[in-house]
Design an enzyme around this catalytic site. Sequence first.
Site, PDB file in Angstrom:
ATOM      1  N   GLY A  40       0.859  -1.214  -0.105  1.00 12.64           N
ATOM      2  CA  GLY A  40      -0.050  -0.243  -0.054  1.00 12.64           C
ATOM      3  C   GLY A  40       0.953   1.148  -0.048  1.00 12.64           C
ATOM      4  N   ALA A  41       1.895   1.345  -0.789  1.00 10.36           N
ATOM      5  CA  ALA A  41       3.037   2.291  -0.821  1.00 10.36           C
ATOM      6  C   ALA A  41       2.613   3.387  -1.375  1.00 10.36           C
ATOM      7  CB  ALA A  41       4.343   1.830  -0.913  1.00 10.36           C
ATOM      8  N   ASN A  42       1.536   3.469  -2.277  1.00  9.49           N
ATOM      9  CA  ASN A  42       1.281   4.382  -3.289  1.00  9.49           C
ATOM     10  C   ASN A  42       0.621   5.819  -2.501  1.00  9.49           C
ATOM     11  OD1 ASN A  42      -1.027   2.607  -3.296  1.00  9.49           O
ATOM     12  ND2 ASN A  42      -2.179   4.324  -4.153  1.00  9.49           N
ATOM     13  N   GLY A  90      -0.984   7.695   1.642  1.00 12.14           N
ATOM     14  CA  GLY A  90      -0.935   7.561   3.192  1.00 12.14           C
ATOM     15  C   GLY A  90       0.317   6.881   3.952  1.00 12.14           C
ATOM     16  N   GLY A 103       1.646   4.195   3.939  1.00 11.74           N
ATOM     17  CA  GLY A 103       2.478   3.207   3.076  1.00 11.74           C
ATOM     18  C   GLY A 103       3.654   4.236   2.331  1.00 11.74           C
ATOM     19  N   SER A 114      -3.992  -1.276  14.862  1.00  9.58           N
ATOM     20  CA  SER A 114      -4.704  -0.058  15.274  1.00  9.58           C
ATOM     21  C   SER A 114      -5.293  -0.007  16.599  1.00  9.58           C
ATOM     22  CB  SER A 114      -6.144  -0.003  14.245  1.00  9.58           C
ATOM     23  OG  SER A 114      -6.888   0.902  14.622  1.00  9.58           O
ATOM     24  N   TYR A 138     -13.580  -4.530  11.653  1.00  9.86           N
ATOM     25  CA  TYR A 138     -12.096  -4.120  11.356  1.00  9.86           C
ATOM     26  C   TYR A 138     -11.400  -4.417  12.509  1.00  9.86           C
ATOM     27  CZ  TYR A 138      -8.716  -0.395  10.758  1.00  9.86           C
ATOM     28  OH  TYR A 138      -7.760   0.544  10.559  1.00  9.86           O
TER      29      TYR A 138
END
Length: 306
Positions: free
Chosen positions: A21-23, A25, A27, A151, A176
């Site tokens: 998820g590095a694209n 936020g 990440g 979280s 979640y």
Amino acid sequence: MTAKPDIEVPDQSGKLALVTGANSGLGFGLARRLAAAGARVILAVRSPDKGEAAAQAIRAEFPLAALTVEALDLASLQSIRALAARLNAAGQPLDILVNNAGVMAPPRRATTADGFELQFGVNHLGHFALTTGLLPLLRQAGGARVVTMSSGVSHLGRINFNDLQSEKNYQPFLAYAQAKLANLLFAFELNRRSQAGGWGILSNAAHPGATYTNLQIAGPNMGTGKTSRGLTVRLTGLIPGLWQEVPQGCLPALFAATSPRAAGGAYYGPDGLFEMTGGPRLAWVPRQARDERVAAKLWQVSERLV
């Protein structure tokens, strides 16, 4: 004006890191800091186009950044296995793995390509499958680190082995919370197994406190056409100091991934009031995350599922 918290990142030259998820936020923030410290960073993302845009943004700031983009859809075991196969075939030892990507609280129950409840499937099972698939490369590195993002809501979670996929009772935030508790249990169990088996992998976990990211928009608005954060987030955002931005929110995970003082089996979060904002420190571990029997059973069940 009070200075924003930050940490010094040790030189990461010669190390290979992978951030899911590095694209965007957290990440993106983590990939940026790791690349700035000299690591070669794999941006593992669902959209290669967005990954390339993120890589270009990092290179614009750090022209010597060594970045590659790899396609990874954590909602597809086929995609996860394909990435693991590509990286294992390349044979480059993996020094840092940051299990960061996630989805939060879709209003209606959704499933992955393999039929898992989306949050449990992406947040936990997807990262479980990725990590175990990359174990050969992590073990080869000698002293590798695996950081799994949890979280603060994990303290609300319970692992319901009778309804792991929330088929009987889907409640968005409780599903979640279960997935985020599973992240913690996995991080601790991985560290125990590494110690027992002599794998040489240090596994820990982190949480970002109250950090503004796309997570608060994409999940809760899934299927609704809305593009704004929920009322609770907007209202609490009016309270000074209750929320922070990505450069501060990524600090606990960055510390866990790079600091010589970060420990295996530890959990890091912000040092401010209620662990909402601030620099990294040891976080409060929920009682249910300390149950080694549940962690071992979750590992075994996860192996069967993936």
